[in-house]
Design an enzyme around this catalytic site. Structure first.
Site, PDB file in Angstrom:
ATOM      1  N   LYS A   1      45.477  23.104  71.206  1.00 20.45           N
ATOM      2  CA  LYS A   1      46.223  24.276  70.729  1.00 20.45           C
ATOM      3  C   LYS A   1      47.553  24.400  71.466  1.00 20.45           C
ATOM      4  O   LYS A   1      48.574  24.753  70.877  1.00 20.45           O
ATOM      5  CB  LYS A   1      45.386  25.546  70.914  1.00 20.45           C
ATOM      6  CG  LYS A   1      44.240  25.647  69.928  1.00 20.45           C
ATOM      7  CD  LYS A   1      43.535  26.982  70.034  1.00 20.45           C
ATOM      8  CE  LYS A   1      42.445  27.110  68.983  1.00 20.45           C
ATOM      9  NZ  LYS A   1      41.333  26.131  69.170  1.00 20.45           N
TER      10      LYS A   1
ATOM     11  N   SER B   1      40.971  40.484  28.468  1.00 24.72           N
ATOM     12  CA  SER B   1      40.623  39.083  28.715  1.00 24.72           C
ATOM     13  C   SER B   1      39.654  38.547  27.655  1.00 24.72           C
ATOM     14  O   SER B   1      39.656  37.355  27.366  1.00 24.72           O
ATOM     15  CB  SER B   1      40.016  38.944  30.106  1.00 24.72           C
ATOM     16  OG  SER B   1      39.016  39.925  30.307  1.00 24.72           O
ATOM     17  N   TYR B   2      38.855  39.433  27.047  1.00 26.13           N
ATOM     18  CA  TYR B   2      37.921  38.995  26.005  1.00 26.13           C
ATOM     19  C   TYR B   2      38.693  38.424  24.821  1.00 26.13           C
ATOM     20  O   TYR B   2      38.401  37.334  24.349  1.00 26.13           O
ATOM     21  CB  TYR B   2      37.048  40.163  25.559  1.00 26.13           C
ATOM     22  CG  TYR B   2      36.051  39.787  24.485  1.00 26.13           C
ATOM     23  CD1 TYR B   2      34.852  39.176  24.822  1.00 26.13           C
ATOM     24  CD2 TYR B   2      36.312  40.038  23.133  1.00 26.13           C
ATOM     25  CE1 TYR B   2      33.933  38.821  23.840  1.00 26.13           C
ATOM     26  CE2 TYR B   2      35.406  39.680  22.154  1.00 26.13           C
ATOM     27  CZ  TYR B   2      34.222  39.074  22.516  1.00 26.13           C
ATOM     28  OH  TYR B   2      33.313  38.718  21.535  1.00 26.13           O
TER      29      TYR B   2
ATOM     30  N   GLY C   1      36.475  41.100  33.476  1.00 26.54           N
ATOM     31  CA  GLY C   1      36.336  42.083  34.540  1.00 26.54           C
ATOM     32  C   GLY C   1      35.803  43.401  34.002  1.00 26.54           C
ATOM     33  O   GLY C   1      35.108  44.136  34.699  1.00 26.54           O
TER      34      GLY C   1
HETATM   35  N1  DCP Z   1      47.645  46.228  31.222  1.00 24.20           N
HETATM   36  C1  DCP Z   1      48.988  46.248  31.571  1.00 24.20           C
HETATM   37  N2  DCP Z   1      49.390  46.833  32.735  1.00 24.20           N
HETATM   38  C2  DCP Z   1      48.490  47.397  33.558  1.00 24.20           C
HETATM   39  C3  DCP Z   1      47.125  47.377  33.229  1.00 24.20           C
HETATM   40  C4  DCP Z   1      46.739  46.783  32.054  1.00 24.20           C
HETATM   41  O1  DCP Z   1      49.826  45.737  30.826  1.00 24.20           O
HETATM   42  N3  DCP Z   1      48.895  47.965  34.700  1.00 24.20           N
HETATM   43  C5  DCP Z   1      47.228  45.579  29.963  1.00 24.20           C
HETATM   44  C6  DCP Z   1      47.219  44.077  30.124  1.00 24.20           C
HETATM   45  C7  DCP Z   1      45.807  43.744  30.345  1.00 24.20           C
HETATM   46  C8  DCP Z   1      45.108  44.793  29.515  1.00 24.20           C
HETATM   47  O2  DCP Z   1      45.918  45.961  29.628  1.00 24.20           O
HETATM   48  O3  DCP Z   1      45.502  42.444  29.896  1.00 24.20           O
HETATM   49  C9  DCP Z   1      43.712  45.059  29.990  1.00 24.20           C
HETATM   50  O4  DCP Z   1      43.720  45.394  31.364  1.00 24.20           O
HETATM   51  P1  DCP Z   1      42.602  44.880  32.330  1.00 24.20           P
HETATM   52  O5  DCP Z   1      42.886  45.467  33.665  1.00 24.20           O
HETATM   53  O6  DCP Z   1      41.261  45.179  31.757  1.00 24.20           O
HETATM   54  O7  DCP Z   1      42.857  43.310  32.465  1.00 24.20           O
HETATM   55  P2  DCP Z   1      42.280  42.066  31.667  1.00 24.20           P
HETATM   56  O8  DCP Z   1      41.356  42.492  30.585  1.00 24.20           O
HETATM   57  O9  DCP Z   1      43.448  41.240  31.267  1.00 24.20           O
HETATM   58  O10 DCP Z   1      41.471  41.246  32.760  1.00 24.20           O
HETATM   59  P3  DCP Z   1      39.997  41.571  33.318  1.00 24.20           P
HETATM   60  O11 DCP Z   1      39.121  40.483  32.821  1.00 24.20           O
HETATM   61  O12 DCP Z   1      40.134  41.529  34.795  1.00 24.20           O
HETATM   62  O13 DCP Z   1      39.601  42.915  32.822  1.00 24.20           O
HETATM   63 MG    MG Z   2      39.857  43.823  30.940  1.00 21.89          MG
END
Ligand code: DCP
Ligand code: MG
Ligand code: MN
Length: 361
Positions: A74, A187-188, A196
């Site tokens: 170190k 995300s779906y 999430g």
């Molecule tokens: N969103 C956004 N700005 C934010 C929060 C959300 O533009 N501050 C929009 C984009 C995201 C969508 O809403 O894709 C859904 O939000 P989620 O937090 O549920 O994120 P995801 O569905 O994309 O990912 P996860 O699988 O983690 O839920």
């Molecule tokens: Mg989501």
């Protein structure tokens, strides 16, 4: 420990003493008394040296002959790079890891995580203990987030999201027949294998229905039904998100709900939004994300002189209400009826259409 550094040990030794002191504290916290003692000894030895450790040759001096192999390595690393990677790693890992874990509790953002970190919380378990000892005050969302932490930390398999969507569709149909459209977003919709949470957009199917019931009333009816079925178990205030009521609008045109539903023994996060039909393409695009994709598309729109939101698109006039407060983008709106689909929005901005699964960034 010699209380005062010897006259000859200069800045370089001081930096080394500090680095080994951090290693000592780290192992002390871990209860590793062997390493703790070893690093404490090294730190005191360096503090009392009558010369500056300036080169690898200095490590041959009689005072340093008894150093262990790892410690010697170190010191060489420090002389060659000006730092000790192990210690840098500790700082990064330990605090980022703790802050990330704390932010994994629903309703806890970076500010709260930092405050709790400052009070000594390094883990969700620490939060539980500090709270039990009366040292932390959690808001209602954070209490739910903590109670359901283990469930909500799990991602939801795609199949299960589909079953949750069906559950909400059934309630919508029961209450509103086919007049209410239910679309899974987030995300779906982007095709991810696990999600999430469950993001659902609800919208009146026919323009003539609009105005009969407000978005709030539709949302309340669906939430009441799903709560009566004991499918929804917890309501969240959702302070983590931008408050739609705080956007400077006289009356909010849309409504949103953040909550928790129960599937089998497991609790899952669910977000519902209701928008009027004319806003549907904009809400659908926005709620599908991803977040970074939305940010880049909105930035692109702004560079073209437009302000894009989940409500619509308008000419961007960059102003503050009464010269204060948040920036408002309240230029003339572009007629919403020109936009029937998401593709119409891409077309309007001169962008080529991207399928949901092409919107990860
Ligand atoms: N969103 C956004 N700005 C934010 C929060 C959300 O533009 N501050 C929009 C984009 C995201 C969508 O809403 O894709 C859904 O939000 P989620 O937090 O549920 O994120 P995801 O569905 O994309 O990912 P996860 O699988 O983690 O839920
Ligand atoms: Mg989501
Ligand atoms: Mn969501």
């Amino acid at each position: 420990d010699p209380a005062t550094p010897s006259a000859a040990s200069g800045q370089r030794n001081g930096a080394l003493v500090a680095l080994f002191g951090q290693l000592q504290k780290h192992y002390e916290a871990l209860g590793d008394s062997w390493r703790e003692r070893s690093y404490r000894t090294t730190a005191s030895l360096l503090r009392s040296l009558p010369f500056e450790v300036a080169s690898v040759a200095d490590l041959q001096q009689p005072q340093l002959r008894r150093l262990g192999k790892k410690t010697r390595e170190k010191l060489v690393e420090f002389l060659e790079t000006g730092t000790i990677g192990r210690v840098e790693g500790l700082q990064e890992d330990e605090s980022t890891k703790a802050l990330n874990e704390l932010q994994g509790i629903w309703g806890v953002g970076l500010t709260t995580a930092r405050r709790w970190y400052g009070l000594g919380c390094r883990s969700v378990e620490d939060v539980r203990e500090h709270m039990a000892a009366g040292g932390l005050k959690l808001n209602s969302d954070q209490l739910i987030g903590l109670e359901l932490y283990d469930d909500l930390a799990q991602r939801i398999p795609r199949q299960e999201v589909a079953s949750i969507v069906e559950r909400v569709e059934a309630a919508a149909q029961q209450r509103f027949g086919l007049r209410l459209r239910v679309e899974a977003c987030g995300s779906y919709r982007r095709g991810r294998d696990t999600c999430g949470d469950v993001d659902l957009l609800l919208c009146c199917r026919w323009a003539e229905d609009e105005g009969r019931l407000s978005c709030q009333e539709i949302l309340q009816a669906i939430v009441a039904e799903l709560t009566a079925q004991k499918f929804l178990t917890h309501d969240l205030k959702g302070s983590r998100y931008e408050d739609p009521f705080a956007r400077g609008e006289a009356s909010p045109r849309s409504a949103c709900y953040f909550g928790v539903c129960k599937v089998g023994q497991c609790h899952r996060r669910i977000d519902l939004k209701v928008h009027p039909l004319v806003e549907f393409p904009f809400a659908w695009l926005s709620f599908t994300g991803s977040g970074p994709f939305n940010r880049s598309m909105r930035l692109f729109a702004r560079r073209c002189g437009f302000s894009l939101s989940d409500h619509g698109i308008c000419e961007a006039t960059h102003a503050r209400a009464r010269g204060r407060g948040p920036r408002l983008w309240t230029g003339p709106p572009i007629a919403q009826h020109r936009f029937q689909t998401e593709k119409d929005i891409f077309d309007f901005l001169g962008l080529s259409y991207r399928e949901p699964w092409q919107r990860e960034v």
